[in-house]
Design a protein around this motif. Sequence first.
Motif, mmCIF file in Angstrom:
data_model
loop_
_atom_site.group_PDB
_atom_site.id
_atom_site.type_symbol
_atom_site.label_atom_id
_atom_site.label_comp_id
_atom_site.label_asym_id
_atom_site.label_seq_id
_atom_site.Cartn_x
_atom_site.Cartn_y
_atom_site.Cartn_z
ATOM 1 N N GLU A 167 0.831 -1.210 0.000
ATOM 2 C CA GLU A 167 0.000 0.000 0.000
ATOM 3 C C GLU A 167 0.860 1.253 0.000
ATOM 4 O OE1 GLU A 167 0.981 -0.271 4.293
ATOM 5 O OE2 GLU A 167 0.647 -1.645 2.624
ATOM 6 N N ARG A 168 2.105 1.141 0.495
ATOM 7 C CA ARG A 168 2.987 2.300 0.475
ATOM 8 C C ARG A 168 3.410 2.628 -0.951
ATOM 9 N NH1 ARG A 168 6.838 0.396 5.538
ATOM 10 N NH2 ARG A 168 5.181 0.383 7.131
ATOM 11 N N VAL A 169 3.682 1.570 -1.728
ATOM 12 C CA VAL A 169 4.012 1.801 -3.138
ATOM 13 C C VAL A 169 2.804 2.369 -3.858
ATOM 14 C CG1 VAL A 169 4.833 0.728 -5.268
ATOM 15 C CG2 VAL A 169 5.669 -0.095 -3.064
ATOM 16 N N GLU A 170 1.609 1.846 -3.538
ATOM 17 C CA GLU A 170 0.388 2.334 -4.177
ATOM 18 C C GLU A 170 0.123 3.789 -3.790
ATOM 19 O OE1 GLU A 170 -2.991 2.642 -6.412
ATOM 20 O OE2 GLU A 170 -1.427 1.117 -6.474
ATOM 21 N N LEU A 613 7.171 3.078 -10.584
ATOM 22 C CA LEU A 613 6.414 2.577 -9.434
ATOM 23 C C LEU A 613 5.467 1.458 -9.830
ATOM 24 C CD1 LEU A 613 5.538 5.862 -7.485
ATOM 25 C CD2 LEU A 613 7.057 4.031 -6.740
ATOM 26 N N LEU A 614 4.840 1.617 -11.009
ATOM 27 C CA LEU A 614 3.960 0.552 -11.494
ATOM 28 C C LEU A 614 4.745 -0.736 -11.691
ATOM 29 C CD1 LEU A 614 1.655 2.449 -14.032
ATOM 30 C CD2 LEU A 614 0.935 1.245 -11.974
ATOM 31 N N GLU A 615 5.913 -0.609 -12.316
ATOM 32 C CA GLU A 615 6.737 -1.797 -12.535
ATOM 33 C C GLU A 615 7.198 -2.392 -11.205
ATOM 34 O OE1 GLU A 615 9.934 -0.653 -15.056
ATOM 35 O OE2 GLU A 615 8.646 -0.119 -16.763
ATOM 36 N N LEU A 616 7.620 -1.482 -10.263
ATOM 37 C CA LEU A 616 8.075 -1.958 -8.958
ATOM 38 C C LEU A 616 6.950 -2.654 -8.207
ATOM 39 C CD1 LEU A 616 10.165 -2.077 -6.668
ATOM 40 C CD2 LEU A 616 9.376 0.189 -5.937
ATOM 41 N N GLN A 617 5.738 -2.064 -8.282
ATOM 42 C CA GLN A 617 4.597 -2.654 -7.596
ATOM 43 C C GLN A 617 4.294 -4.042 -8.148
ATOM 44 O OE1 GLN A 617 0.795 -0.679 -8.144
ATOM 45 N NE2 GLN A 617 0.346 -0.860 -5.957
ATOM 46 N N GLY A 618 4.327 -4.134 -9.468
ATOM 47 C CA GLY A 618 4.065 -5.435 -10.093
ATOM 48 C C GLY A 618 5.129 -6.459 -9.726
ATOM 49 N N GLU A 619 6.397 -6.015 -9.760
ATOM 50 C CA GLU A 619 7.487 -6.941 -9.439
ATOM 51 C C GLU A 619 7.421 -7.382 -7.976
ATOM 52 O OE1 GLU A 619 11.027 -4.900 -10.436
ATOM 53 O OE2 GLU A 619 10.704 -4.970 -12.616
ATOM 54 N N LEU A 620 7.166 -6.396 -7.047
ATOM 55 C CA LEU A 620 7.060 -6.749 -5.631
ATOM 56 C C LEU A 620 5.885 -7.688 -5.382
ATOM 57 C CD1 LEU A 620 7.791 -3.316 -3.882
ATOM 58 C CD2 LEU A 620 9.218 -5.362 -3.831
ATOM 59 N N ARG A 621 4.740 -7.400 -6.035
ATOM 60 C CA ARG A 621 3.571 -8.251 -5.860
ATOM 61 C C ARG A 621 3.870 -9.678 -6.323
ATOM 62 N NH1 ARG A 621 0.059 -5.221 -8.262
ATOM 63 N NH2 ARG A 621 -0.814 -4.253 -6.383
ATOM 64 N N MET A 622 4.519 -9.791 -7.485
ATOM 65 C CA MET A 622 4.850 -11.112 -8.003
ATOM 66 C C MET A 622 5.864 -11.808 -7.101
ATOM 67 S SD MET A 622 2.998 -11.711 -10.595
ATOM 68 C CE MET A 622 3.852 -13.156 -11.218
ATOM 69 N N GLU A 623 6.863 -11.038 -6.632
ATOM 70 C CA GLU A 623 7.904 -11.629 -5.791
ATOM 71 C C GLU A 623 7.333 -12.098 -4.462
ATOM 72 O OE1 GLU A 623 12.151 -10.331 -3.734
ATOM 73 O OE2 GLU A 623 11.304 -9.144 -5.379
ATOM 74 N N LEU A 624 6.473 -11.247 -3.832
ATOM 75 C CA LEU A 624 5.896 -11.596 -2.538
ATOM 76 C C LEU A 624 4.910 -12.747 -2.654
ATOM 77 C CD1 LEU A 624 5.408 -8.046 -0.985
ATOM 78 C CD2 LEU A 624 6.936 -9.828 -0.155
ATOM 79 N N THR A 625 4.024 -12.680 -3.676
ATOM 80 C CA THR A 625 3.066 -13.787 -3.843
ATOM 81 C C THR A 625 3.802 -15.075 -4.159
ATOM 82 O OG1 THR A 625 2.758 -13.102 -6.156
ATOM 83 C CG2 THR A 625 1.143 -12.312 -4.549
ATOM 84 N N SER A 626 4.889 -14.984 -4.910
ATOM 85 C CA SER A 626 5.675 -16.179 -5.215
ATOM 86 C C SER A 626 6.297 -16.747 -3.941
ATOM 87 C CB SER A 626 6.765 -15.828 -6.228
ATOM 88 O OG SER A 626 7.602 -16.945 -6.480
#
Length: 767
Positions: A167-170, A613-626
């Motif tokens: 949510e901080r990235v968002e 930020l969009l790319e970072l958010q997507g990468e973090l989301r994928m990394e964390l969910t993974s």
Amino acid sequence: MISSLSLKNWRTHKDTQVNFGRGTNLVIGIMGSGKSALLDALSYALFGAFPQLRRRETSLFDAISYDEEEAEVALSFSHSGKDYRVVRRLKKKQASVAAASKLMLLPERKVLESGPKRVTEAISKILEVDYDLFTRAIYSEQNNIDYFLTIDPGKRKKEMDRLLGLERVESARSAAVSLLNRISGEAESLSPLFSPQEYESLTKEKANKNSSLEAISQKLPLLESECTQLHESASSLSRKLIELESLGKKSEALRSSLERSKARVEVLSRELEGKAPSGESLQKKREALSALLLEKKSLDSKLSKTEESISAISRKAGKSSTFLEAASSSARELEKLRLELESLSPSEGPDAASLLEKKEEELLCASSEAKSLAAEIPELEDTLRRLKPGSSRCPLCDSSLSSGTAENLLAQKGETLSAKKSRLESLNEKIPRLRKEKSGLASRIQKMQQVSSQIAQHKARADTIPALKGNLEKEEAELSLAKKEKSSFLLQRDECAGKHSDALVSFREEEALLKKAQSLEEAKAEASRAASELSGLQFNPNELAKLRGQSQETRLTHTQKSSELLALKKDAAMLSEQLSSISMRISKLEGLKDERAYLLKLKEELQIYRNSLLELQGELRMELTSAINSAMNNIWPILYPYADYKELRIVAREKDYTFEINDGQWRRLENIASGGEKACLSLTLRMALSTVLTPNVGWMMLDEPTHNLDAEAIHTLSEALENKVPEIIPQSIVITHEENLISSEFARSYKFSRDKERLGATVAEAI
């Protein structure tokens, strides 16, 4: 690892001590026994807050037990080979609560930090976990273990991002978008404000005005020098003109003085023609005048003394006349008073004093008789009431009575009573009359005494009449003689005053002639002096007229040049002001130009930042969910004892996070999973979050995880908590009312009880 938690006056806990071990720690109790308060206290001890307090559903005031003023929470834990103890105290202060905190290093109990905020910051630094991460990854609120499986998709997306810390990235991305939109709007709004044509026109106008200002600046020093020279010439001529005008005024004054002196000599010579005033003659007239003045003063003194004598005799005669008139009035009043006294005195018989004495004796006798009768009548009436016809004994003396004696005695007593009452009535009428007559006689005697006193006074005055008449005749004779003497003195004084007036006129005339003679000599001397000074002056009126013309011409030229200089200075000031205004406008246009260029560059950089930020958010989301999916698939076989669902995963989509399980193909969990399977998945997710988000802590806390679970699911959860969870999470604390979870395999087990009807305190029993 958490080793112990101590609660004093915390909600329903009066004095509770709970120890925890490695593995799963179980706390069981009925609803309202104080189980959830234990986890709230643990959260407050670590971070100075707990979920209900943060949501403002309760307050620290409510955390202190009813009828208590203070509360204390103490927690002992170890991390990275060091032992710590944190103590937080609350104290009521009217409508607020004061909080105190300290963090100590064991076993020496060295204080590392104090104060609520600094203690919280120190613990967050030690654990590398703040309150937000603690509530997301470690602490599951009551009935909240399956929270992420039951909420709406849109809210789940937001909550999962918050849980993962995205949510901080968002928030940063949203802020960047808002800023980008604002910067774009500002850049667009600046476009119509900058005009290239206006900028070019103002630049040319500035160059022209600078050229004009430079020309004026070159001309100004020459004109200022010329004005200075003219001013100096005018000042020099003005000084010379002032000197000549002063000389002319002096010459005119001397000529006028000479003419006035000659005229005065002529007038005084005519007035003194045929007359020879002298000081000796004036002295003789002064002596004669002084003698007459002394004589006049002597007569005035005699006249004043005579008038004083007349005034004294007049006052004395007036006083005698007043006394004689008063004595005559007393003689007349004496006859009236004698007649009044005769009218007040009795014509015959005894005098008034004897009559008054007689009336007093008569009144005294009547009053005494009336009092005696008033006392006798009640006694007679009482005797008559007791004496009855036919009585054999006397009621007074108790003697025997014959048959007829009682009736005779009764008749006799009745007649006596009637006579006495009649006499008392007569006396009651007579006594007021006697008192009135006595009062009248007393007033009459008093009046006679007053009249007699007045007669004596008036007689004494009347007896002085002959002597007063003799004194008055003598004083009137003295007054007549004094008045004749005053008339004589008045005639002498008037005669002397006439002589004095004539002598004074003669003296004044002689004195005036003598002064005129002196003035004549002074006027002759003044005329001689003025003629001498006038002949010595070297004054030329033509030279004065010529100098005046030169001075006027020089001043006029100076005024013209000064006006020209002032006009040039005004033009220079106006050009400077215009140049300043033009420069400011050019500077503003250049600023607008630079600002727009800066905003466009900033817009470009913000677009790059937003996309990053969009790319970072997507990468973090994928990394964390993974990472979470990997952790869940490591935990799942341990918790789930069956082979029908081999894998599970969280899939991050555009508007939601979905939970899927694989039974040969991936399916949505909510479409096919049972309640027990969902409970296992929820526990798996909680454990995965703890291991992924807080790998250095190794804690998990569950409040009522059996909510909505059937018996089979509860049994599965119990086995997992006993045997499987400790393999992954070093320490867990589970709060539940489900007694089917009780087992000896737990690290520590406590049963909480409480007499709620009597508002009793929580009792903790180790089982």
